[in-house]
Design a protein around this motif. Structure first.
Motif, PDB file in Angstrom:
ATOM      1  N   LYS A  84       0.824  -1.213   0.000  1.00  6.60           N
ATOM      2  CA  LYS A  84       0.000   0.000   0.000  1.00  6.60           C
ATOM      3  C   LYS A  84       0.863   1.270   0.000  1.00  6.60           C
ATOM      4  O   LYS A  84       0.417   2.325   0.459  1.00  6.60           O
ATOM      5  CB  LYS A  84      -0.941   0.010   1.216  1.00  6.60           C
ATOM      6  N   PRO A 113      -8.374  -4.310  -1.754  1.00  8.04           N
ATOM      7  CA  PRO A 113      -8.299  -2.995  -1.109  1.00  8.04           C
ATOM      8  C   PRO A 113      -7.649  -3.028   0.268  1.00  8.04           C
ATOM      9  O   PRO A 113      -7.373  -1.987   0.845  1.00  8.04           O
ATOM     10  CB  PRO A 113      -9.765  -2.559  -1.015  1.00  8.04           C
ATOM     11  N   TRP A 114      -7.395  -4.232   0.795  1.00 12.95           N
ATOM     12  CA  TRP A 114      -6.832  -4.424   2.131  1.00 12.95           C
ATOM     13  C   TRP A 114      -5.986  -5.686   2.108  1.00 12.95           C
ATOM     14  O   TRP A 114      -6.164  -6.561   1.260  1.00 12.95           O
ATOM     15  CB  TRP A 114      -7.943  -4.590   3.187  1.00 12.95           C
ATOM     16  N   ASP A 122      -9.232  -0.433   6.711  1.00  8.05           N
ATOM     17  CA  ASP A 122      -9.226   0.774   5.884  1.00  8.05           C
ATOM     18  C   ASP A 122      -7.815   1.101   5.408  1.00  8.05           C
ATOM     19  O   ASP A 122      -6.961   1.512   6.185  1.00  8.05           O
ATOM     20  CB  ASP A 122      -9.799   1.954   6.695  1.00  8.05           C
ATOM     21  N   ARG A 124      -7.543   3.044   2.431  1.00  5.47           N
ATOM     22  CA  ARG A 124      -7.901   3.868   1.269  1.00  5.47           C
ATOM     23  C   ARG A 124      -6.805   4.848   0.890  1.00  5.47           C
ATOM     24  O   ARG A 124      -6.562   5.078  -0.291  1.00  5.47           O
ATOM     25  CB  ARG A 124      -9.231   4.573   1.531  1.00  5.47           C
ATOM     26  N   ASN A 127      -4.322   2.899  -0.993  1.00 10.50           N
ATOM     27  CA  ASN A 127      -4.799   2.572  -2.343  1.00 10.50           C
ATOM     28  C   ASN A 127      -4.621   3.753  -3.289  1.00 10.50           C
ATOM     29  O   ASN A 127      -4.270   3.577  -4.461  1.00 10.50           O
ATOM     30  CB  ASN A 127      -6.262   2.127  -2.306  1.00 10.50           C
ATOM     31  N   PHE A 151     -12.677  -4.782  -5.021  1.00 13.85           N
ATOM     32  CA  PHE A 151     -13.153  -3.475  -4.554  1.00 13.85           C
ATOM     33  C   PHE A 151     -14.677  -3.459  -4.574  1.00 13.85           C
ATOM     34  O   PHE A 151     -15.294  -3.911  -5.541  1.00 13.85           O
ATOM     35  CB  PHE A 151     -12.622  -2.356  -5.451  1.00 13.85           C
ATOM     36  N   ASP A 152     -15.277  -2.941  -3.486  1.00 16.30           N
ATOM     37  CA  ASP A 152     -16.725  -2.753  -3.476  1.00 16.30           C
ATOM     38  C   ASP A 152     -17.035  -1.289  -3.810  1.00 16.30           C
ATOM     39  O   ASP A 152     -16.134  -0.506  -4.123  1.00 16.30           O
ATOM     40  CB  ASP A 152     -17.348  -3.196  -2.151  1.00 16.30           C
ATOM     41  N   ASP A 155     -15.161   1.411  -1.768  1.00 14.97           N
ATOM     42  CA  ASP A 155     -13.743   1.469  -2.141  1.00 14.97           C
ATOM     43  C   ASP A 155     -13.561   2.197  -3.468  1.00 14.97           C
ATOM     44  O   ASP A 155     -12.652   3.021  -3.624  1.00 14.97           O
ATOM     45  CB  ASP A 155     -13.171   0.048  -2.290  1.00 14.97           C
ATOM     46  N   ASP A 158     -14.248   6.060  -3.232  1.00 15.81           N
ATOM     47  CA  ASP A 158     -13.137   6.773  -2.624  1.00 15.81           C
ATOM     48  C   ASP A 158     -12.006   6.954  -3.631  1.00 15.81           C
ATOM     49  O   ASP A 158     -11.462   8.053  -3.781  1.00 15.81           O
ATOM     50  CB  ASP A 158     -12.630   6.038  -1.390  1.00 15.81           C
ATOM     51  N   ASN A 170     -12.596  -4.160 -12.791  1.00 21.86           N
ATOM     52  CA  ASN A 170     -12.694  -4.549 -11.383  1.00 21.86           C
ATOM     53  C   ASN A 170     -12.945  -6.049 -11.366  1.00 21.86           C
ATOM     54  O   ASN A 170     -13.984  -6.526 -11.815  1.00 21.86           O
ATOM     55  CB  ASN A 170     -13.844  -3.803 -10.689  1.00 21.86           C
ATOM     56  N   THR A 183     -22.117  -3.691  -6.781  1.00 20.96           N
ATOM     57  CA  THR A 183     -20.800  -3.378  -7.348  1.00 20.96           C
ATOM     58  C   THR A 183     -20.835  -3.468  -8.869  1.00 20.96           C
ATOM     59  O   THR A 183     -20.277  -2.607  -9.570  1.00 20.96           O
ATOM     60  CB  THR A 183     -19.729  -4.334  -6.784  1.00 20.96           C
TER      61      THR A 183
END
Length: 273
Positions: A84, A113-114, A122, A124, A127, A151-152, A155, A158, A170, A183
């Motif tokens: 990240k 995303p994590w 989190d 973000r 990312n 990613f939802d 995510d 943001d 995606n 999504t």
């Protein structure tokens, strides 16, 4: 087989073959090499790997040895979910590039995303930091397109609000009974291609009697119906197998499901339980 030669068009105009060959959980060495080689011989022109899979070198070697021109094979790889930071992203991309040894990458994804060890946490800001490196790589032509995975909507919102290039794809877990409607709709609204990994629910659909009943009507397998369903929903399936007959079968999906049968499949839920 047209299903293997048909393409979706990404928002930047790049064509991506409609079926990808997934290599998750295929060990590096002869297994990954042979599976990739078999897929290419069967007509697949879209191969999906990741640094975290540990098999990029074998996948790249199989593509190089295939004799197929580089511009005729679409290659996806991914930045490990744990990375990240900008420096980490640059370093990981260089590692993937060396492993693959194919020149450019066609699609480069943030794997999640994590970190997998801390799902839902989190990251973000990280990312966004990583995505800015992706934008540099894309601008430089080292990857022809960039995207995300797992990613939802939150995510994505943001990321879109804080960066310049909207993800081209995606890649999410997507199969009959698990269609991630929110999504998928967000992706469609923003011209982000939805790719579906585990289109057979990691094998969980294969004993489903409702799908089998539909498959029997078309003289097809459950796997073929499951993959065709994604295509009918404009989702790009990434079936995975190491068995040559299954690799070929998973791509032999040039048939059409009736609206009634699609509606039946739409009504199935939690089919992987």
């Amino acid at each position: 087989m047209p299903a293997l030669t048909d393409t979706f068009t990404l928002s930047n105009g790049l064509h991506i073959p409609k079926i990808g060959f997934g290599t998750w959980q295929i060990p590096t060495g002869s297994e990954a090499y042979d599976a990739t080689k078999t897929a290419l011989e069967a007509g697949y022109r879209h191969i999906d790997t990741a640094l975290a899979y540990g098999n990029e070198a074998s996948v790249g070697e199989a593509i190089r040895d295939s004799g197929i021109p580089r511009d005729e094979v679409f290659v996806t790889t991914k930045l490990p979910a744990e990375v990240k930071t900008a420096d980490g992203a640059r370093s990981a991309f260089e590692e993937s590039s060396r492993n693959l040894d194919l020149g450019h990458v066609d699609l480069y994804l943030i794997h999640a995303p994590w970190p997998w060890s801390d799902m839902g946490s989190d990251h973000r800001d990280g990312n966004v930091e990583v995505w800015k490196v992706f934008e540099e790589l894309y601008e430089a032509g080292r990857t022809k397109s960039i995207g995300v995975s797992n990613f939802d909507v939150a995510d994505l919102q943001d990321l879109l609000g804080r960066t310049d290039v909207v993800p081209h794809a995606n890649q999410i877990r997507w199969f009959i009974g698990n269609t991630q409607d929110e999504t998928t709709a967000f992706d469609r609204e923003h011209d982000i291609l939805t790719e579906g990994y585990s289109p057979l629910a990691t094998g969980g659909l294969l004993e489903n009697t409702a799908i089998r009943d539909i498959a029997d009507k078309y003289d097809r397998s459950v796997a073929q119906v499951a993959i065709r369903y994604l295509l009918d929903k404009d989702v790009l399936p990434l079936p995975k197998s190491t068995t040559p007959s299954r690799i070929a079968e998973n791509a032999d999906v040039d048939f059409t499901l009736s609206d009634e049968d699609v509606a039946t499949l739409d009504g199935l839920h939690d089919t992987d339980s």
